[in-house]
Design an enzyme around this catalytic site. Structure first.
Site, short mmCIF file in Angstrom:
data_model
loop_
_atom_site.label_atom_id
_atom_site.label_comp_id
_atom_site.label_asym_id
_atom_site.label_seq_id
_atom_site.Cartn_x
_atom_site.Cartn_y
_atom_site.Cartn_z
N VAL A 109 -0.73 4.78 -0.87
CA VAL A 109 -1.46 5.74 -0.17
C VAL A 109 -2.57 5.15 0.65
CG1 VAL A 109 -3.52 7.28 -0.94
CG2 VAL A 109 -1.72 6.67 -2.73
N HIS B 254 -8.40 1.28 -0.83
CA HIS B 254 -9.00 1.58 -2.29
C HIS B 254 -8.62 0.05 -3.01
CE1 HIS B 254 -4.49 2.50 -2.12
NE2 HIS B 254 -4.47 1.77 -3.43
N GLN C 15 0.80 -1.17 0.17
CA GLN C 15 0.05 0.06 0.02
C GLN C 15 0.87 1.14 0.02
OE1 GLN C 15 -2.85 0.01 3.15
NE2 GLN C 15 -3.91 1.97 2.29
#
Length: 110
Positions: A94, A98, A92
């Site tokens: 960010v 998402h 990951q």
């Protein structure tokens, strides 16, 4: 979160190539695609990662997953891959949860 790039995209402070948006989610094209079609689906609620999801987020995450096939079909995909990277060690980058929606090619890179 004031320093979250995805929150800034939600607030239109940073432009994106939007594919779909409603009151709960935003879907846009990844700026560094790993497949011919590479979309990111984000909730408008800031949740840092899958590891920080609570029972209160169940309806939102269920909704997001239920929207993936519709978004994929609209993008012209007959088959697709979904990925949720979790934590730095999980890839990951960010820290706003998402879902990657990838497809449009033969074998995908991972």
């Amino acid at each position: 979160m004031s320093d979250c790039i995805f929150c800034k995209i939600i607030d239109d402070e940073i432009p994106s190539s939007k594919v779909y948006e409603n009151e709960q989610i935003l879907v846009f094209k990844d700026i560094a695609p790993k497949a011919p079609v590479h979309l990111l689906m984000i909730p408008k609620k800031h949740i840092p990662s899958l590891a920080e999801v609570t029972a209160d987020d169940s309806d939102l995450l269920g909704y997001m997953l239920s929207k993936v096939p519709e978004i994929a079909k609209t993008a012209g995909l007959k088959g697709f891959r979904t990925i949720i990277n979790t934590g730095k060690e999980g890839g990951q980058i960010v820290f706003h949860i998402h879902i990657h929606i990838l497809g449009g090619g033969g074998s995908l890179p991972f």
